[in-house]
Design a protein around this motif. Structure first.
Motif, PDB file in Angstrom:
ATOM      1  N   PRO A  96      -2.216   2.482  10.211  1.00  0.00           N
ATOM      2  CA  PRO A  96      -3.388   3.401   9.881  1.00  0.00           C
ATOM      3  C   PRO A  96      -2.938   3.920   8.755  1.00  0.00           C
ATOM      4  N   ALA A  97      -1.749   4.514   8.720  1.00  0.00           N
ATOM      5  CA  ALA A  97      -0.737   5.370   7.423  1.00  0.00           C
ATOM      6  C   ALA A  97      -0.438   4.419   6.489  1.00  0.00           C
ATOM      7  N   VAL A  98      -0.651   3.341   6.057  1.00  0.00           N
ATOM      8  CA  VAL A  98      -0.174   2.351   5.190  1.00  0.00           C
ATOM      9  C   VAL A  98      -1.244   2.612   4.294  1.00  0.00           C
ATOM     10  N   TRP A  99      -1.858   2.141   5.625  1.00  0.00           N
ATOM     11  CA  TRP A  99      -3.798   1.467   4.369  1.00  0.00           C
ATOM     12  C   TRP A  99      -4.289   3.288   3.848  1.00  0.00           C
ATOM     13  N   THR A 100      -4.455   4.085   4.443  1.00  0.00           N
ATOM     14  CA  THR A 100      -4.215   5.669   3.927  1.00  0.00           C
ATOM     15  C   THR A 100      -3.971   5.688   2.638  1.00  0.00           C
ATOM     16  N   SER A 101      -2.105   5.728   2.205  1.00  0.00           N
ATOM     17  CA  SER A 101      -1.279   5.723   1.126  1.00  0.00           C
ATOM     18  C   SER A 101      -1.821   4.606   0.532  1.00  0.00           C
ATOM     19  N   LEU A 102      -2.505   3.546   0.437  1.00  0.00           N
ATOM     20  CA  LEU A 102      -2.221   2.515  -0.569  1.00  0.00           C
ATOM     21  C   LEU A 102      -3.555   2.910  -1.460  1.00  0.00           C
ATOM     22  N   SER A 103      -5.276   3.608  -0.030  1.00  0.00           N
ATOM     23  CA  SER A 103      -6.616   3.593  -0.385  1.00  0.00           C
ATOM     24  C   SER A 103      -6.252   5.404  -1.625  1.00  0.00           C
ATOM     25  N   ALA A 104      -5.526   5.848  -1.075  1.00  0.00           N
ATOM     26  CA  ALA A 104      -4.931   6.591  -2.113  1.00  0.00           C
ATOM     27  C   ALA A 104      -4.673   6.391  -3.215  1.00  0.00           C
ATOM     28  N   LEU A 105      -3.814   5.544  -3.746  1.00  0.00           N
ATOM     29  CA  LEU A 105      -3.397   4.994  -4.926  1.00  0.00           C
ATOM     30  C   LEU A 105      -4.100   4.415  -5.822  1.00  0.00           C
ATOM     31  N   HIS A 106      -5.465   3.607  -5.015  1.00  0.00           N
ATOM     32  CA  HIS A 106      -6.791   3.321  -5.395  1.00  0.00           C
ATOM     33  C   HIS A 106      -7.013   3.833  -6.190  1.00  0.00           C
ATOM     34  N   ALA A 107      -7.332   4.885  -4.886  1.00  0.00           N
ATOM     35  CA  ALA A 107      -8.241   6.685  -5.590  1.00  0.00           C
ATOM     36  C   ALA A 107      -7.819   6.239  -7.527  1.00  0.00           C
ATOM     37  N   GLN A 108      -6.512   7.032  -7.496  1.00  0.00           N
ATOM     38  CA  GLN A 108      -5.955   7.413  -8.592  1.00  0.00           C
ATOM     39  C   GLN A 108      -5.740   6.109  -9.623  1.00  0.00           C
ATOM     40  N   GLN A 109      -6.462   4.674  -9.314  1.00  0.00           N
ATOM     41  CA  GLN A 109      -6.670   3.791 -10.197  1.00  0.00           C
ATOM     42  C   GLN A 109      -5.014   2.913 -10.645  1.00  0.00           C
ATOM     43  N   ILE A 110      -4.320   2.793  -9.361  1.00  0.00           N
ATOM     44  CA  ILE A 110      -3.048   3.088  -9.693  1.00  0.00           C
ATOM     45  C   ILE A 110      -2.917   1.424  -8.741  1.00  0.00           C
ATOM     46  N   SER A 111      -2.473   0.050  -9.144  1.00  0.00           N
ATOM     47  CA  SER A 111      -2.335  -1.052  -8.366  1.00  0.00           C
ATOM     48  C   SER A 111      -1.113  -0.994  -7.788  1.00  0.00           C
ATOM     49  N   HIS A 112      -0.026  -1.518  -7.009  1.00  0.00           N
ATOM     50  CA  HIS A 112       1.022  -1.598  -6.773  1.00  0.00           C
ATOM     51  C   HIS A 112       1.381  -3.453  -7.148  1.00  0.00           C
ATOM     52  N   GLY A 113       0.900  -4.409  -6.340  1.00  0.00           N
ATOM     53  CA  GLY A 113       0.997  -5.597  -7.390  1.00  0.00           C
ATOM     54  C   GLY A 113       1.783  -6.602  -6.405  1.00  0.00           C
ATOM     55  N   GLU A 114       2.143  -5.655  -5.417  1.00  0.00           N
ATOM     56  CA  GLU A 114       3.675  -6.537  -5.252  1.00  0.00           C
ATOM     57  C   GLU A 114       4.207  -6.268  -3.560  1.00  0.00           C
ATOM     58  N   LEU A 115       2.837  -6.059  -2.682  1.00  0.00           N
ATOM     59  CA  LEU A 115       3.678  -5.195  -0.761  1.00  0.00           C
ATOM     60  C   LEU A 115       3.860  -6.159  -0.373  1.00  0.00           C
ATOM     61  N   ARG A 116       5.632  -6.785  -0.720  1.00  0.00           N
ATOM     62  CA  ARG A 116       6.222  -7.141   0.452  1.00  0.00           C
ATOM     63  C   ARG A 116       6.543  -6.044   1.639  1.00  0.00           C
ATOM     64  N   PRO A 117       6.827  -6.274   2.798  1.00  0.00           N
ATOM     65  CA  PRO A 117       7.041  -5.272   3.545  1.00  0.00           C
ATOM     66  C   PRO A 117       8.538  -4.193   3.349  1.00  0.00           C
ATOM     67  N   THR A 118       9.528  -4.874   2.746  1.00  0.00           N
ATOM     68  CA  THR A 118      10.253  -4.143   2.177  1.00  0.00           C
ATOM     69  C   THR A 118       9.969  -3.011   1.221  1.00  0.00           C
TER      70      THR A 118
END
Length: 790
Positions: free
Chosen positions: A351-373
């Motif tokens: 849940p913490a991971v999805w929350t942080s990713l949603s915060a990124l997307h809310a600022q219209q920022i994508s990561h592009g390569e979400l490997r576990p590391t």
């Protein structure tokens, strides 16, 4: 390593693997292509080139003989001096290790061009133009071995030379072509060959011994960090350079005790450029990130994205320095990542991971390569690292791709059920469904694929679990590439169709002249009879599938089936298309395959039965020797069949395939045959449908024969159609092109039909039953694909 009076220890290997020197590999490939062009041009178009060179020489050759002699002599001295100038340059710069490669390049290039059929040939100094300056020096211009030696030496030395001397030496070497034209000569083909061979030899040696880019400028990196307030006391290699950067840990005296140093070399630049080019060619423009004009811009983009995400409190590290170093290297230094990677933590962190990713997307920022590391947990908050593929102002496609990547990564770590449930509970079912169309293999970046040995299974599991938890029976996959797999298959089939149709196209003029005498009413009858085959085949397959698919769509599919069957050997494409259609209609893979196999089995039984019946009706007076193979051929085919069966029984993998894949389908077919015996209505539909296929083809051929004057009976034509079609079905050509025509013409001739009737009749029959349906079948196949029926 000693830097500014201080000793800095370095642990680990700094060398890059040979297979990863992308720029050196590109140089070898280009040199080989240039050599092939020169050889092909000398063998094929040399006379045309000579004529062109003479024309150009007459235009630019404005010098009188004395001036030409002087220029020729001066340029000969320059060419003679180039290798010695290179040697002096290397000695002055103390490149002692390079001397061996320098000498090897020259020797190999000379030896390659000295090999003849009788052994090694010594240089022969001569000039073929009698009015030229006949001196020893000028003749170096015409000897390919000297040109090859210089080209090889310059290629080997270029990576170690300063830019200006390197450019001047290449200019002097390549000037031999315009010099020859100016002094009213043609460029010797052997000199161009020497240039190509020398470049290739030098490129291969550079690939083997390496380039200066492999000599990592750690001294310059230490000085850059010192200017930022970080005094380096030790370097240790974390990951050698490869497709990604060279990663080092630096122990420093400063605000941080250690830093992470990412160093990008020339090979990363060329490898990244090839990767971007490949993605641009294969993926749609909306799926590719913005192109960077240089390695500096790419590294700078990563650092700036780290700053932006760090301001949101979602970056596990902070940038320290970005700088261009010697020999084309780029440095990116950042602090050590905070927290622990999620692959070392339990699933309750999702849940913490999805929350942080949603915060990124809310600022219209994508990561592009979400490997576990690249995902870490610090104080209960998910933080991210990497950002090489991150985008500010990301599109919806990039945001959906992030969600799909994280679903696959977490599925591989914690299982599909836990991963999908955490995503739905945190970001909602609608967001997961919107991104689920991108849970496909082509949407996964190379870094994520490399992170999991069985990443393909994770993609399939995540996709299936999303369908289960959202109640969706089927999730439509997004097309990310410019061409889908079905489009590529259709293109290959279309090319195959053009190839196999060429022999028929060559006979079109003669055939059209014969059509003037045809009876078009009989031709129309043949066309109507040919449509009976589609209805009959559709009825038989409909009954074999127990009526689970729509009969109308099944008839339309038979038209598309003509295209697929004609463009593949032994009509394999038609069988595959039928199975695919039944699967789309709701049948399982085994059930659909069994239905098609049942229809084919009944078709063979019906075909043989009709052949026996019509043979009895025709009597035994007909001479079938023209269409029945020689006994030796039959024995050979039988021997091949026995050999194939024996191989399948002896080879373990083939035996396992027979046991696990083929036997269940055969058992299904046998069960269906047993069920048919207890269902007379269904059995009659299948038998009549299969008979309609055979009799429809016979009626079409009979109508074609009658269109050109006739001369034989329907019973005779039916026998010819069945025997000729059966023999031609074993032909390896797609659609039996050539074999069908030969078998039918030979069969009609065996029953006494003149060739002037048999040949145009068979061609008309093929037009009605093959070529017209094939072109209509192409559009029908596209229509069915657009409606997701195949």
């Amino acid at each position: 390593m000693r830097v500014d009076g201080r000793d800095i220890p370095v642990t680990g290997s700094l060398l890059q693997p040979l297979t990863r020197r992308t720029s050196d590999i590109i140089r070898v490939v280009l040199a080989a292509l240039w050599l092939a062009v020169v050889v092909a041009g000398s063998l094929i178009t040399r006379p045309e080139w000579l004529a062109l060179e003479r024309s150009v020489s007459y235009i630019v050759g404005f010098l009188d003989p004395d001036q030409s002699n002087l220029i020729y002599l001066i340029y000969g001295l320059a060419i003679l001096a180039v290798p010695f100038a290179l040697l002096v340059e290397l000695i002055v710069r103390r490149q002692w290790k390079l001397l061996a490669g320098f000498a090897a390049a020259g020797v190999v290039a000379v030896l390659l061009l000295s090999i003849t059929g009788t052994g090694l040939s010594a240089p022969k100094w001569h000039l073929q133009v009698p009015d030229r300056l006949d001196t020893f020096v000028s003749q170096f211009l015409d000897d390919p071995r000297w040109i090859a030696m210089i080209a090889a030496m310059i290629t080997v030395s270029s990576p170690w030379l300063p830019t200006r001397p390197r450019r001047w030496m290449w200019f002097v070497l390549l000037a031999f072509a315009p010099i020859h034209l100016v002094v009213s000569l043609v460029v010797p083909a052997r000199a161009m060959l020497g240039l190509a061979v020398g470049w290739l030899v030098g490129a291969v040696i550079v690939l083997l011994v390496g380039t200066p880019a492999l000599e990592v400028p750690l001294e310059a990196a230490a000085r850059v960090l010192a200017r930022r307030g970080y005094q380096v006391t030790a370097f240790s290699v974390v990951r050698p350079a490869g497709p990604g950067p060279l990663v080092l840990n630096a122990t420093v005296d400063g605000p941080e005790r250690s830093l992470v140093i990412d160093m990008y070399g020339r090979n990363q630049r060329s490898h990244g450029a090839l990767r971007i080019l490949w993605r641009w060619l294969t993926f749609r423009s909306s799926e590719t990130a913005a192109l960077h004009g240089s390695m500096h811009r790419a590294v700078e983009h990563r650092a700036l994205m780290t700053l932006a995400i760090n301001d949101l409190g979602l970056s596990a590290h902070a940038p320290v320095a970005v700088a261009a170093l010697d020999r084309g290297w780029m440095l990116y230094a950042h602090t050590c990542p905070k927290g622990m990677p999620i692959n070392e933590l339990p699933s309750d962190v999702l849940p913490a991971v999805w929350t942080s990713l949603s915060a990124l997307h809310a600022q219209q920022i994508s990561h592009g390569e979400l490997r576990p590391t690249e995902i870490r947990i610090a104080n209960g908050t998910a933080l991210f690292t990497g950002f090489a593929a991150a985008e500010y102002g990301a599109s919806d496609a990039q945001i959906h791709s992030d969600v799909a990547q994280l679903l696959v990564s977490t599925t591989a770590l914690f299982g599909a059920q836990v991963a999908v449930r955490a995503a739905i509970d945190t970001i909602g079912e609608a967001a997961v469904l919107s991104a689920s169309s991108r849970i496909i293999k082509s949407a996964m970046p190379s870094g994520l694929r490399a992170a999991f040995p069985d990443w393909g299974a994770a993609v399939s599991a995540a996709r299936a679990e999303v369908g289960v938890q959202t109640g969706r029976d089927r999730i439509q996959a997004e097309q990310l590439t410019r061409f889908s797999r079905n489009q590529i298959i259709q293109l290959v089939l279309l090319v195959a169709l053009v190839y196999v149709a060429y022999p028929f196209i060559s006979q079109v003029p003669t055939f059209f002249s014969q059509l003037r005498t045809a009876n078009w009413w009989w031709a129309l009858f043949g066309f109507a009879a040919s449509t009976l085959t589609y209805v009959g085949t559709a009825a038989a397959l409909w009954a074999c599938a127990s009526g689970t698919v729509k009969f109308g769509n099944l008839v339309i599919m038979q038209v598309a089936n003509t295209f697929a069957a004609t463009t593949t050997p032994a009509r394999i494409g038609g069988l595959a298309l039928s199975v695919r259609f039944l699967q789309k209609g709701g049948l399982g893979a085994v059930r659909a395959t069994a239905a098609v196999a049942l229809q084919q089995a009944v078709q063979v039984i019906t075909h043989v039965s009709l052949l026996l019946i019509f043979s009895v009706l025709a009597g035994t007076s007909a001479n079938l020797g023209h269409i029945v193979p020689d006994p030796t051929v039959l024995y050979l085919l039988a021997g091949i069949g026995v050999g194939i069966v024996g191989t399948c029984l002896l080879v373990p993998k083939l035996r396992g395939w027979l046991r696990d894949s083929l036997r269940p389908q055969l058992q299904e077919v046998l069960r269906e045959l047993a069920a048919l015996a207890r269902d007379p209505k269904r059995f009659s539909i299948i038998i009549l449908g299969c008979a309609a296929l055979t009799l429809g083809q016979a009626l079409a051929l009979w109508g074609s024969v009658e269109a050109f004057g006739g001369g034989t009976t329907f019973i005779t034509v039916t026998i010819v159609t069945m025997i000729g079609g059966t023999l031609a079905s074993a032909a390896p050509t797609p659609g039996g092109v050539g074999a069908v025509e030969a078998a039918l013409i030979g069969g009609l001739a065996a029953f006494g039909l003149p060739a002037e009737i048999a040949v145009p009749a068979v061609l008309l029959y093929r037009v009605l039953t093959c070529w017209l349906p094939v072109f209509v079948g192409w559009w029908t196949m596209r229509w069915l694909t657009a409606r997701d029926l195949i």
